[in-house]
Structure formats: C-alpha cells, structure tokens
Motif scaffolding. Structure first.
Motif, PDB file in Angstrom:
ATOM      1  N   PHE A   1     -27.198 -36.178  25.161  1.00  0.00           N
ATOM      2  CA  PHE A   1     -26.544 -37.317  25.802  1.00  0.00           C
ATOM      3  C   PHE A   1     -27.490 -37.970  26.796  1.00  0.00           C
ATOM      4  CE2 PHE A   1     -23.936 -38.688  29.572  1.00  0.00           C
ATOM      5  CZ  PHE A   1     -23.514 -39.879  29.013  1.00  0.00           C
ATOM      6  N   ALA A   2     -27.556 -39.303  26.748  1.00  0.00           N
ATOM      7  CA  ALA A   2     -28.326 -40.079  27.718  1.00  0.00           C
ATOM      8  C   ALA A   2     -27.438 -41.184  28.272  1.00  0.00           C
ATOM      9  CB  ALA A   2     -29.568 -40.674  27.080  1.00  0.00           C
ATOM     10  N   LEU A   3     -27.417 -41.290  29.600  1.00  0.00           N
ATOM     11  CA  LEU A   3     -26.700 -42.359  30.297  1.00  0.00           C
ATOM     12  C   LEU A   3     -27.754 -43.192  31.006  1.00  0.00           C
ATOM     13  CD1 LEU A   3     -24.176 -43.787  31.386  1.00  0.00           C
ATOM     14  CD2 LEU A   3     -24.051 -42.003  33.153  1.00  0.00           C
ATOM     15  N   VAL A   4     -27.831 -44.467  30.608  1.00  0.00           N
ATOM     16  CA  VAL A   4     -28.890 -45.345  31.113  1.00  0.00           C
ATOM     17  C   VAL A   4     -28.264 -46.577  31.758  1.00  0.00           C
ATOM     18  CG1 VAL A   4     -30.946 -46.658  30.484  1.00  0.00           C
ATOM     19  CG2 VAL A   4     -30.387 -44.556  29.238  1.00  0.00           C
ATOM     20  N   ALA A   5     -28.690 -46.861  32.999  1.00  0.00           N
ATOM     21  CA  ALA A   5     -28.294 -48.070  33.705  1.00  0.00           C
ATOM     22  C   ALA A   5     -29.532 -48.964  33.788  1.00  0.00           C
ATOM     23  CB  ALA A   5     -27.781 -47.713  35.103  1.00  0.00           C
ATOM     24  N   PRO A   6     -29.368 -50.248  34.116  1.00  0.00           N
ATOM     25  CA  PRO A   6     -30.528 -51.149  34.127  1.00  0.00           C
ATOM     26  C   PRO A   6     -31.691 -50.677  34.994  1.00  0.00           C
ATOM     27  CG  PRO A   6     -28.522 -52.428  34.278  1.00  0.00           C
ATOM     28  CD  PRO A   6     -28.127 -50.971  34.392  1.00  0.00           C
TER      29      PRO A   6
ATOM     30  N   GLY B   1     -27.519 -38.007  18.694  1.00  0.00           N
ATOM     31  CA  GLY B   1     -26.717 -37.813  19.899  1.00  0.00           C
ATOM     32  C   GLY B   1     -26.025 -39.081  20.346  1.00  0.00           C
ATOM     33  N   LEU B   2     -25.662 -39.118  21.635  1.00  0.00           N
ATOM     34  CA  LEU B   2     -24.935 -40.244  22.229  1.00  0.00           C
ATOM     35  C   LEU B   2     -25.782 -40.874  23.321  1.00  0.00           C
ATOM     36  CD1 LEU B   2     -22.418 -41.971  23.063  1.00  0.00           C
ATOM     37  CD2 LEU B   2     -21.680 -39.989  24.410  1.00  0.00           C
ATOM     38  N   THR B   3     -25.909 -42.192  23.250  1.00  0.00           N
ATOM     39  CA  THR B   3     -26.563 -42.950  24.311  1.00  0.00           C
ATOM     40  C   THR B   3     -25.570 -43.967  24.841  1.00  0.00           C
ATOM     41  OG1 THR B   3     -28.731 -42.716  23.281  1.00  0.00           O
ATOM     42  CG2 THR B   3     -28.486 -44.470  24.917  1.00  0.00           C
ATOM     43  N   ILE B   4     -25.391 -43.981  26.149  1.00  0.00           N
ATOM     44  CA  ILE B   4     -24.579 -45.010  26.791  1.00  0.00           C
ATOM     45  C   ILE B   4     -25.511 -45.898  27.600  1.00  0.00           C
ATOM     46  CG2 ILE B   4     -22.854 -45.471  28.586  1.00  0.00           C
ATOM     47  CD1 ILE B   4     -21.292 -43.083  27.593  1.00  0.00           C
ATOM     48  N   LEU B   5     -25.483 -47.185  27.280  1.00  0.00           N
ATOM     49  CA  LEU B   5     -26.207 -48.207  28.037  1.00  0.00           C
ATOM     50  C   LEU B   5     -25.175 -48.893  28.914  1.00  0.00           C
ATOM     51  CD1 LEU B   5     -28.325 -49.660  25.102  1.00  0.00           C
ATOM     52  CD2 LEU B   5     -29.006 -47.928  26.773  1.00  0.00           C
ATOM     53  N   ALA B   6     -25.179 -48.562  30.193  1.00  0.00           N
ATOM     54  CA  ALA B   6     -24.156 -49.042  31.118  1.00  0.00           C
ATOM     55  C   ALA B   6     -24.662 -50.206  31.942  1.00  0.00           C
ATOM     56  CB  ALA B   6     -23.737 -47.903  32.048  1.00  0.00           C
TER      57      ALA B   6
END
Length: 88
Positions: free
Chosen positions: A7-12, A75-80
């Motif tokens: 899992f990766a959570l990425v913000a700007p 996997g899961l990547t969230i681009l927030a």
C-alpha cells in the motif's frame, strides 16, 4: 501467515506511507471499500473521508480530501489531494 498487501498513500507534497499491510479501508465515490492482498484490479475516485490501514491488529487512520485509488496486481496506491495522519 496471511499474504500482505503493498500500500502507498501519496499526497502532492510527499509520500505519506508506503509498506506492506493486512487491509486498507477507504471511502470511494460510489461507496466504502476494503482491499486485501489479491484483490481484483479496479480504479475509483475517492470522496473526503478516512483511510484506515490495518496491520498486525493495529489501525492507522488518515483523513483524506479526495483523490483516486488504484488497485493492481502489485497492490493499492492512493493518490490523495491531501492526507493527514489522525491516529497511529
């Protein structure tokens, strides 16, 4: 031992989290969803809400202000649009 989900959570401004976890629950545009290792691929827009990361019985919660979730065989990547740690 159960298989883990990458899992990766990425913000700007930065990568907020990246690692192996048991499950991720999030607020999709069409309803809440949970992702485990081996989940079928899909992509969805996110609505503002919580992303709950479960790993080894512990939960970590992030506030997310929209974005996109992409589930692939890797996997899961969230681009927030924005992501803030609530509880660790």
């Amino acid at each position: 031992m159960a298989e883990k989900l990458h899992f990766a959570l990425v913000a700007p401004e930065r990568e907020v989290f990246s690692g192996l976890v048991d499950q991720v629950d999030a607020s999709g545009a069409e309803g809440d969803f949970g992702v485990l290792a081996g989940h079928a691929p899909f992509m969805t827009a996110l609505r503002p809400g919580k992303v709950v990361v479960t790993n080894d019985g512990a939960k970590t919660v992030y506030d997310v202000e929209g974005g996109f979730a992409d589930v692939t065989p890797l996997g899961l990547t969230i681009l927030a649009e924005q992501a803030t740690l609530v509880t660790a």
